[in-house]
Design a protein around this motif. Structure first.
Motif: not given
Lengths: 716, 238
Positions: A134-137, A145-148, A392-403
């Motif tokens: 999360x820090x590099x965001x 980017x990251x997705x929640x 996500x598919x384009x590889x532009x997401x570093x982290x996916x957080x699912x809840x």
């Protein structure tokens, strides 16, 4: 001392001590040497108020707790949504809490993704791993980017997540789950406020694909109201007509069922509107921005005879329903998910809801009530979901957080969610069970069960004022789990900096208390005891603003595709909803109300169609669509159109504990890319073909297909 | 005290016009009474243990078809066919009209189930299993039955006892509606009403006098304590 005096004295002393033993305040037979910490008395149960978050309805519950264990869940009689009543899913909350296959500690993936091989790690390690990502965001830095991804959130939690996201930087929040009330954005009423149907005071109710007893918006609330509509008024018995191709649980309670071809239901609404229009004063329509002459033109072609032809329903039946709607007041029309999921869904929804305007049933007793929302909902649309998947598919997401979401199960394969996961370096899942999606996670963080959590349950339907149910942790957490909001708070503390400043509360519970009863512990206890904050009186209704109708279209003629002559309808199971209830054995063993089937899935097929295809009750059949095939046992279901077959959603999990794993079929495999309207990931009907495979369908039902006794014998 | 007991005759009214068949009562009963899970295989052999089930009957053919629901539970018959056949008096009649089942007398002949015309008695073919920690949900007020024992609906007798005890402690008679079996308490459309049939003013007694009343298989002379109220609405049938 004489012997006699001694005996007299000792007798008196004994009597005196016996009397002393009778004094008040020492009522326990054996007083505790060390009183229990929580003040509970063994053998005496305490009742704690909380709220149910198994579906968006947000019912209030009371939990019986004895010896520190939750034993039974009842409805909270003071809660305005469910008034002491509860559905099977709410009853089963204790099984979510005590499920033998719950996630107990944080886990790290040890095998390849999807293998389900994990090793136990500490919370410190889990938080450090997440924080490093999360820090590099941080805002300002360039990069990925990251997705929640969560279900739609409300109130304090929504606000906390927003603050967390801003603090972190490039963290996108997707709030999407299937069957969330997000589809109502396309409603004629045009806002995301509270909606309530005054079913109990209406005299004639028409439902277009709204299964308000099984799953529509707030089933317990509407089921309660329906009972009152039928028999609570001394001289009036409310009447009910259902329009839709399948006799659902809700439709089974109707006096009249109009089995319209899927996608044509709205034409019946047009026939009704055509007949109602001359009764309506033009200024009523003008106030809503509608032109009477234009409406007359729009409805002109839909005479009962034409509609009978289009829908495949007998003209006399349509005529009877239309005549009742014209004659009876108050009358109420509801449109629901099964209508909206059609290709022409949004327009059909608005065409049906127009009837309430024509009936004068907006914000009136026995009609539909609209209330301005306290805060805008943060629900994401299907389009936003697809954008996120593209990221996500384009590889532009570093982290996916699912809840709290299970996209691997709930999205048809055509969405490419599982493939998109492969492009994400770190997938983190915050969940209670090792479900279909958690299997693909790199880091698994166990979440609290509903009965261990603190929070809010804010209903979006069924109330006429801002209602907040309070979730109370009624038992100590069983496992080494953390609730999702407390996880965010711990993460913010680990991250420090902007995030730490944005999310500064010590715990979610403390923040919740601050929000609802700042500095007033007595008020807080009072709120907890009653189960939340309930409106003392109905909020002023929100007037209907300018509406736009749109023009619904007819679906292509049936049997257009000779390869796939039947139409498959996938409906949410009343016990499992979108599927997460399948983990609980009480719900697995609860006979489906219409088929009495247990522990599995099935295909509902009209007996005439089955006879034509040589299929007998319980046979194993293959259902094939353009996207794939599944095998299901056949259930001969008299209440379905001959060209339609249906199967419930909810079974066919990979994972989700021992009771759900590998049981039944996930029918979403039959759906290709979304083509439906209304923001549903699955079209209202899918063209399929059905063929018999063998007699070994392994269908288990509680009752004989016809019922255990002949009805005449019972005299009902 | 005996006077107070004589004044009680427990009964139930199920309004079929309100019943929507949703199944909330089935799960509520299973949760309250520690009714065991049997799994798919045993269920398929007819060894389901539910004390309360919802029967579904189809009526007519497409398009004029409808489904009707009848919640079916022990009818607590005044002349119960299950009672005289028990060789060990495990099935007995209590003074308040309940048809009781003494688990530790039962030797598992299953004669009672054979003789019950409503098919509401269920038999434990196995010892129940609750994989830990699922056993923690068990209701401490209700016995867990073991293998070889017959069981059935008790009208939630533990709740009747509890309500009587608290009324006695507070020195007052039982109030109407104070005793709620789990099914009646949770029923969303309010189709199930429970109470004292001997009190003419109780809600259950008033509803039981409805012109829509009927009792199941009444011509068998079982004198059931459960009164059903007929559903309306035959508009589109026939």
């Amino acid at each position: 001392m004489k012997r006699r005096t001694f005996l007299q004295l000792s007798g008196m002393a004994a009597a005196g001590s016996a009397l002393a033993g009778c004094r008040k305040g020492n009522e326990k037979l054996i007083p505790f040497l060390v009183p229990p910490e929580d003040g509970a008395t063994p053998g005496i149960a305490d009742w704690y108020a909380s709220a149910c978050r198994q579906c968006p309805a947000g019912c209030g519950i009371l939990v019986k707790v004895s010896a520190g264990r939750a034993r039974k869940v009842e409805g909270n009689p003071r809660h305005p949504i469910n008034r002491g009543k509860l559905c099977p899913r709410g009853q089963s909350l204790v099984q979510e809490l005590y499920h033998p296959d719950r996630l107990r500690t944080p886990l790290k993936r040890s095998g390849p993704r999807g293998s389900g091989q994990f090793v136990q790690i500490s919370w410190e390690e889990a938080l450090a791993t997440l924080a490093d990502r999360l820090r590099p965001l941080a805002p300002g830095d360039a990069g990925k980017s990251a997705v929640l991804w969560t279900p739609p959130l409300q109130g304090y939690l929504a606000e906390l997540v927003a603050r967390f996201g801003q603090g972190v930087g490039r963290l996108q929040h997707l709030a999407w789950e299937p069957f969330a009330p997000e589809w109502r954005r396309q409603s004629l009423y045009g806002h995301q406020g509270l909606i309530d149907y005054d079913i109990e005071n209406t005299q004639y109710l028409v439902s277009f694909g709204a299964d308000f007893i099984d799953s529509h918006l707030s089933p317990v609330r509407f089921n309660y109201a329906f009972g009152r509509m039928r028999q609570e008024r001394p001289t009036v018995r409310g009447r009910f007509t259902y329009v839709g191709p399948r006799l659902s649980l809700t439709a089974a309670s109707a006096d009249r069922w109009l089995p319209a071809r899927p996608g044509t239901e709205w034409t019946i609404a047009m026939a009704m509107a055509k007949r109602l229009l001359p009764q309506v004063e033009p200024r009523v329509l003008a106030a809503a921005g509608l032109d009477t002459a234009e409406l007359a033109r729009l409805t002109e072609p839909y005479s009962v005879a034409v509609v009978a032809e289009l829908t495949g329903v007998r003209a006399t039946d349509i005529e009877a329903a239309v005549a009742k709607l014209v004659a009876i007041r108050p009358a109420l029309v509801i449109a629901g998910e099964m209508l909206v999921a059609q290709r022409n869904g949004p327009e059909a929804l608005r065409a049906v809801e127009l009837l309430n305007l024509l009936l004068g049933s907006v914000n009136t007793p026995g009609g539909v009530y609209l209330t301005r929302p306290e805060a805008p909902g943060n629900d994401s649309s299907l389009a936003e979901l697809q954008q996120t998947l593209a990221t996500l598919q384009a590889g532009n997401c570093d982290l996916l957080l699912l809840q709290g979401v299970n996209p691997t199960y709930n999205l048809p394969p055509g969405f490419g969610f599982t493939e998109a996961l492969a492009q994400v370096p770190l997938v983190v899942s915050c969940a209670t069970f090792l479900d279909d999606t958690v299997r693909f996670a790199d880091l698994v963080l166990p979440d609290h069960a509903n009965l261990e959590s603190w929070g809010e349950a804010i209903p979006s339907a069924g109330a006429r004022g801002h209602t907040v149910g309070l979730l109370q942790g009624v038992v100590k957490p069983l496992h080494d789990s953390r609730s999702f909001p407390d996880l965010l708070i711990a993460l913010a503390q680990t991250l420090g900096g902007a995030t730490g400043a944005a999310v500064s509360e010590k715990s979610f519970l403390e923040g919740l208390q601050q929000r609802h009863a700042a500095g007033n512990p007595a008020r807080w206890n009072e709120l907890l005891a009653q189960g939340g904050i309930f409106p003392a009186e109905a909020a002023p209704p929100e007037p209907l603003r300018q509406v736009s109708l749109g023009r619904p279209e007819l679906p292509p003629a049936a049997d257009a595709d000779p390869d796939f002559p039947l139409q498959l309808q996938i409906y949410p199971s009343s016990a499992f909803h979108d599927g997460h209830g399948a983990a609980l054995p009480w719900l697995q063993q609860l006979p489906d109300p219409m088929t009495t089937a247990v522990w599995g899935s099935w295909l509902e097929i009209n007996p005439q169609t089955a006879a034509r295809l040589g299929i007998a009750h319980g046979d194993l059949v293959e259902v094939g669509s353009a996207a794939g095939t599944v095998q299901l046992p056949a259930f001969l279901y008299p209440g379905i159109r001959p060209e339609v077959v249906a199967t419930p959603l909810g079974q066919g999990h990979q994972g989700l504990g021992r009771y759900a794993d590998g049981r039944g079929v996930n029918p979403l495999q039959l759906s290709s890319a979304p083509e439906g309207g209304g923001g549903f990931p699955v079209p209202g009907t899918i063209p399929v073909r059905v063929r018999r495979l063998s007699e070994a369908g392994e269908l288990v039902t509680a009752g004989h297909p016809e019922g255990s006794y002949r009805r005449e014998l019972l005299g009902i | 005290m005996s006077e107070a007991t004589d004044q009680l005759r427990w009964g139930m009214v199920i309004d079929l016009d309100r019943c929507t068949g949703c199944g909330a009562c089935v799960t509520a009963c299973q949760a309250e009474n520690n009714v065991a899970l049997v799994g798919k295989e045993e269920f398929g052999k007819g060894r389901n243990l539910h004390w309360l089930r919802v029967e579904r009957y189809w009526e007519g053919e497409f398009p004029h078809v409808r489904a009707r629901f009848v919640p079916m539970l022990c009818q607590h018959c005044a002349d119960a066919p299950c009672e005289p056949v028990c060789p060990v008096y495990a099935s007995y009649h209590n003074p308040e009209g309940l048809n009781g089942q003494v688990y530790n007398r039962c030797v598992g002949t299953r004669y009672c189930a054979n003789n019950c015309p409503y098919a509401v008695r269920v038999f434990n073919f196995f010892n129940p299993e609750w994989p830990q920690p699922l056993d923690q949900q068990l209701n401490p007020d209700v016995t867990v039955r073991s293998r070889g024992v017959m069981e059935k609906c008790t009208f939630c007798i533990q709740r009747i006892r509890g309500a009587k005890e608290s009324a006695k402690l507070e020195g007052r008679p039982l109030r109407d509606g104070e005793v709620q079996p789990a099914c009646a308490q949770t029923c969303p459309p309010g189709a199930i009403i429970f109470g004292n049939l001997n009190d003419p003013d109780s809600q259950v007694a008033r509803l039981a006098r409805s012109p829509r009343r009927l009792r199941l298989l009444e011509d068998l002379g079982t004198e059931p304590s459960v009164v059903y109220l007929k559903g309306g609405g035959h508009e589109h049938v026939g």
